[in-house]
Design a protein around this motif. Structure first.
Motif, PDB file in Angstrom:
ATOM      1  N   ALA A 153       0.845  -1.205   0.000  1.00 21.72           N
ATOM      2  CA  ALA A 153       0.000   0.000   0.000  1.00 21.72           C
ATOM      3  C   ALA A 153       0.877   1.250   0.000  1.00 21.72           C
ATOM      4  O   ALA A 153       0.687   2.168  -0.820  1.00 21.72           O
ATOM      5  N   LYS A 189       6.424 -18.670  -3.613  1.00 21.05           N
ATOM      6  CA  LYS A 189       5.672 -17.805  -4.529  1.00 21.05           C
ATOM      7  C   LYS A 189       6.559 -16.671  -5.052  1.00 21.05           C
ATOM      8  O   LYS A 189       6.268 -16.080  -6.081  1.00 21.05           O
ATOM      9  N   HIS A 214      12.449   3.246  11.576  1.00 22.21           N
ATOM     10  CA  HIS A 214      11.728   4.359  12.219  1.00 22.21           C
ATOM     11  C   HIS A 214      10.276   3.930  12.401  1.00 22.21           C
ATOM     12  O   HIS A 214       9.535   3.817  11.423  1.00 22.21           O
ATOM     13  N   VAL A 259       3.120 -16.094  11.507  1.00 20.19           N
ATOM     14  CA  VAL A 259       3.772 -15.035  10.708  1.00 20.19           C
ATOM     15  C   VAL A 259       5.244 -14.877  11.099  1.00 20.19           C
ATOM     16  O   VAL A 259       6.089 -14.604  10.239  1.00 20.19           O
ATOM     17  N   ALA A 428      -4.219  -3.898  -1.476  1.00 22.12           N
ATOM     18  CA  ALA A 428      -3.381  -2.875  -0.839  1.00 22.12           C
ATOM     19  C   ALA A 428      -2.810  -1.926  -1.899  1.00 22.12           C
ATOM     20  O   ALA A 428      -2.794  -0.706  -1.714  1.00 22.12           O
TER      21      ALA A 428
HETATM   22  C1  LIG Z   1       1.687 -15.116   5.844  1.00 19.43           C
HETATM   23  C2  LIG Z   1       0.930 -14.284   4.857  1.00 19.43           C
HETATM   24  C3  LIG Z   1       0.826 -14.727   3.561  1.00 19.43           C
HETATM   25  C4  LIG Z   1       0.129 -13.964   2.624  1.00 19.43           C
HETATM   26  N1  LIG Z   1       0.044 -14.426   1.343  1.00 19.43           N
HETATM   27  C5  LIG Z   1      -0.600 -13.685   0.424  1.00 19.43           C
HETATM   28  C6  LIG Z   1      -0.664 -14.111  -0.930  1.00 19.43           C
HETATM   29  O1  LIG Z   1      -0.158 -15.184  -1.288  1.00 19.43           O
HETATM   30  N2  LIG Z   1      -1.317 -13.318  -1.816  1.00 19.43           N
HETATM   31  C7  LIG Z   1      -1.884 -12.130  -1.460  1.00 19.43           C
HETATM   32  O2  LIG Z   1      -2.452 -11.434  -2.307  1.00 19.43           O
HETATM   33  N3  LIG Z   1      -1.852 -11.696  -0.176  1.00 19.43           N
HETATM   34  C8  LIG Z   1      -1.210 -12.448   0.766  1.00 19.43           C
HETATM   35  N4  LIG Z   1      -1.164 -12.020   2.057  1.00 19.43           N
HETATM   36  C9  LIG Z   1      -1.774 -10.720   2.397  1.00 19.43           C
HETATM   37  C10 LIG Z   1      -0.866  -9.554   1.926  1.00 19.43           C
HETATM   38  O3  LIG Z   1       0.477  -9.864   2.231  1.00 19.43           O
HETATM   39  C11 LIG Z   1      -1.294  -8.255   2.589  1.00 19.43           C
HETATM   40  O4  LIG Z   1      -2.666  -8.045   2.318  1.00 19.43           O
HETATM   41  C12 LIG Z   1      -0.491  -7.057   2.071  1.00 19.43           C
HETATM   42  O5  LIG Z   1       0.888  -7.241   2.300  1.00 19.43           O
HETATM   43  C13 LIG Z   1      -0.964  -5.782   2.757  1.00 19.43           C
HETATM   44  O6  LIG Z   1      -0.135  -4.727   2.395  1.00 19.43           O
HETATM   45  P1  LIG Z   1       0.038  -3.465   3.353  1.00 19.43           P
HETATM   46  O7  LIG Z   1       0.974  -2.552   2.642  1.00 19.43           O
HETATM   47  O8  LIG Z   1      -1.273  -2.966   3.773  1.00 19.43           O
HETATM   48  O9  LIG Z   1       0.704  -4.041   4.676  1.00 19.43           O
HETATM   49  P2  LIG Z   1       2.095  -4.822   4.970  1.00 19.43           P
HETATM   50  O10 LIG Z   1       2.503  -5.657   3.809  1.00 19.43           O
HETATM   51  O11 LIG Z   1       1.868  -5.467   6.255  1.00 19.43           O
HETATM   52  O12 LIG Z   1       3.135  -3.628   5.090  1.00 19.43           O
HETATM   53  C14 LIG Z   1       3.077  -2.736   6.175  1.00 19.43           C
HETATM   54  C15 LIG Z   1       4.446  -2.119   6.381  1.00 19.43           C
HETATM   55  O13 LIG Z   1       4.364  -1.163   7.438  1.00 19.43           O
HETATM   56  C16 LIG Z   1       5.430  -1.359   8.357  1.00 19.43           C
HETATM   57  N5  LIG Z   1       4.985  -0.875   9.664  1.00 19.43           N
HETATM   58  C17 LIG Z   1       4.137  -1.469  10.541  1.00 19.43           C
HETATM   59  N6  LIG Z   1       3.964  -0.700  11.632  1.00 19.43           N
HETATM   60  C18 LIG Z   1       4.714   0.408  11.419  1.00 19.43           C
HETATM   61  C19 LIG Z   1       4.951   1.588  12.192  1.00 19.43           C
HETATM   62  N7  LIG Z   1       4.383   1.767  13.387  1.00 19.43           N
HETATM   63  N8  LIG Z   1       5.800   2.526  11.676  1.00 19.43           N
HETATM   64  C20 LIG Z   1       6.398   2.360  10.453  1.00 19.43           C
HETATM   65  N9  LIG Z   1       6.202   1.253   9.697  1.00 19.43           N
HETATM   66  C21 LIG Z   1       5.362   0.308  10.168  1.00 19.43           C
HETATM   67  C22 LIG Z   1       5.672  -2.842   8.319  1.00 19.43           C
HETATM   68  O14 LIG Z   1       6.979  -3.167   8.779  1.00 19.43           O
HETATM   69  C23 LIG Z   1       5.481  -3.139   6.827  1.00 19.43           C
HETATM   70  O15 LIG Z   1       6.672  -2.951   6.103  1.00 19.43           O
HETATM   71  C24 LIG Z   1      -0.473 -12.751   3.018  1.00 19.43           C
HETATM   72  C25 LIG Z   1      -0.379 -12.318   4.345  1.00 19.43           C
HETATM   73  C26 LIG Z   1       0.311 -13.072   5.256  1.00 19.43           C
HETATM   74  C27 LIG Z   1       0.385 -12.622   6.683  1.00 19.43           C
END
Ligand SMILES: Cc1cc2nc3c(=O)[nH]c(=O)nc-3n(C[C@H](O)[C@H](O)[C@H](O)COP(=O)(O)OP(=O)(O)OC[C@H]3O[C@@H](n4cnc5c(N)ncnc54)[C@H](O)[C@@H]3O)c2cc1C
Ligand code: SF4
Length: 444
Positions: A153, A189, A214, A259, A428
């Motif tokens: 995202a 994957k 950070h 996880v 995302a």
């Molecule tokens: C084990 C697992 C397997 C998955 N497999 C799939 C799949 O095969 N296909 C699929 O489509 N989806 C899959 N998903 C779901 C997918 O990974 C998530 O929906 C997607 O990564 C969400 O993206 P995001 O950017 O919202 O969050 P995230 O990918 O969680 O990224 C959030 C980022 O914010 C950072 N962060 C967190 N808190 C803070 C803070 N306080 N300050 C600064 N940075 C912070 C984190 O370190 C991270 O880098 C899987 C999820 C999991 C848990």
């Protein structure tokens, strides 16, 4: 003597290096140019194509397939990236069987859809392997946006804003970007360090400053400080908190979050060094449960069982994922909830109660059973880790309306941490992109 599948306890190196290399290789081999042509030829280039509607990022699928067919994979990649800058990762990890390929008319007619995911990978890989980046940055606007979280995202949001000429600063709690692309998605994957390579490629747009280690919400990195200093703030921090099992004995050794286990595996230079049990029990019914179970089996666990408290039809993992698990030898038990984890210091067995769903929710039937378990992996969901300032929540996530607008001025949110939408990489990306468009319209 080396460890084997039958070595008791939680140990590393159950399989030989060659077996591990084979087990953790690419789940789907990439198409070569000829195979891509043959696969592209199956597309009917439908008017009002249902595959486009089924794609959360609304990629013009018939157009990019037509471009592949016409021998223009670079043009096909541009069609994909215009909508989804992480199109390379999504080609590898999207559950296409429940999205575009499920909607494909050839799936309905013949039970065999056009292989959209693999075609998308063929096109995006062509451009990424060449190292070219098909976007140029607009002239500097003088506006600054803070992005929290370098997951799908945050990265999609940052790229789109940078393209418009805004300066973007991404604050990331970890020491590497990518979010769950780097720490969560199953190893088979996304092989060969693709998550990092994709971020490096994305950052070629310029204008994005990455600030690692950070953590937002600590020290002076607060919502107030960011809204004071920046013209807009995008929150894309995912769901960093892990739900508890709430069963007796949960604190025994060798009971851990799925996880964390997956993250250790993803970061290991050699997966053979990651310890795994002989009898592994995974609790949960989603993608995380399947990924943890399959990877335990691939590491050489003798018995791996997924146990989910509701009926199979309620599991959020797709039928394809569940089939993948059973094809690797994972057993799936549904309609059973953990009641007690047994053992002295470390877990040895786990007791479950059968459940049934009634008008008042899930109830134990009174019948129990016990499974041998020297390792228990909990995959029962994640939650927001702390509430950012005075922002409104909805169902434990940041409440958003339209393109990621939160209850606070100048603050947008998207991805797993925001309400609505499936917790998927592609969703995302779509939410980060749409929030960026709205931020751009608002601050210019
Ligand atoms: C084990 C697992 C397997 C998955 N497999 C799939 C799949 O095969 N296909 C699929 O489509 N989806 C899959 N998903 C779901 C997918 O990974 C998530 O929906 C997607 O990564 C969400 O993206 P995001 O950017 O919202 O969050 P995230 O990918 O969680 O990224 C959030 C980022 O914010 C950072 N962060 C967190 N808190 C803070 C803070 N306080 N300050 C600064 N940075 C912070 C984190 O370190 C991270 O880098 C899987 C999820 C999991 C848990
Ligand atoms: S629905 Fe299937 S056949 Fe029709 S355009 Fe999409 S991929 Fe091609």
């Amino acid at each position: 003597m080396a460890n084997t599948e039958r070595t008791p306890g939680v140990v590393a190196g159950r399989l030989a290096a060659e077996a591990l290399a084979e087990n953790f290789g690419d789940l789907h081999e990439p198409f070569d140019a000829h195979e891509a042509m043959v696969a592209a030829d199956r597309c009917y280039f439908c008017y009002d194509a249902p595959c486009i509607t089924a794609c959360p990022t609304s990629i013009d699928i018939p157009l990019f397939i037509r471009q592949i067919q016409a021998g223009q994979p670079e043009g096909a990649a541009k069609t994909i990236f215009d909508q989804n800058i992480l199109g390379g990762m999504c080609a590898r990890v999207c559950p296409t069987e429940t999205l575009c390929e499920e909607a494909c008319v050839r799936e309905a007619a013949e039970g065999k859809p056009v292989e959209i995911g693999r075609l998308q990978r063929f096109a995006t890989d062509t451009v990424m392997v060449a190292g070219s980046h098909p976007y140029a940055r607009a002239p500097e606007t003088g506006k600054k946006v803070a992005v929290v979280g370098a997951g799908p995202a945050g990265l999609a949001c940052a790229h789109r804003l940078a393209m418009y000429g805004h300066k973007v600063v991404v604050f990331e709690a970890r020491s590497k970007p990518g979010g769950l692309n780097e720490y969560g998605i199953a190893s088979y994957k996304t092989v060969d360090g693709f998550a990092q390579a994709e971020v490096e490629w994305l950052l070629q747009i310029g204008g994005i400053e990455m600030v690692y280690d950070h953590k937002f919400g600590t020290g002076d990195l607060t919502l107030e400080s960011l809204t004071d200093e920046y013209d807009g703030v995008f929150l894309g921090m995912g769901l960093a908190g892990v739900n508890a099992l709430r069963a007796e004995g949960e604190d025994h050794a060798h009971v851990r979050d799925a996880v964390d286990f997956i993250s250790e595996l993803r970061q290991a230079a050699n997966v053979g060094t990651v310890p795994v049990g002989r009898d592994v029990v995974v609790i949960g019914g989603g993608m995380t449960a399947v990924d943890a179970a399959v990877q335990s089996k691939l590491l050489g666990a003798e018995h791996v069982t997924i146990v989910y408290r509701r009926p199979r039809a309620r599991m959020s993992a797709s039928e394809y994922e569940l089939h993948l698990a059973t094809s690797k030898g994972v057993r799936i038990i549904t309609g059973a909830a953990p009641t007690r984890l047994m053992g002295n210091d470390h877990v040895t067995d786990i007791e479950f109660a059968y459940t049934e769903e009634g008008p008042d929710g899930l109830k134990p039937t009174g019948e129990t059973f016990t499974l041998k378990a020297d390792q228990v992996l909990k995959a029962i969901g994640q939650h927001l880790d702390g509430t950012p300032g005075a922002i409104r929540l909805d169902g434990g996530k940041i409440a958003v309306e339209g393109p990621g607008r939160t209850s606070l001025d100048k603050v947008w949110a998207g991805g797993d941490c925001a309400s609505g939408g499936d917790d998927l990489t592609v969703t995302a990306v779509a939410e980060g992109r749409d929030a960026a468009e709205d931020i751009h319209r608002t601050i210019c």
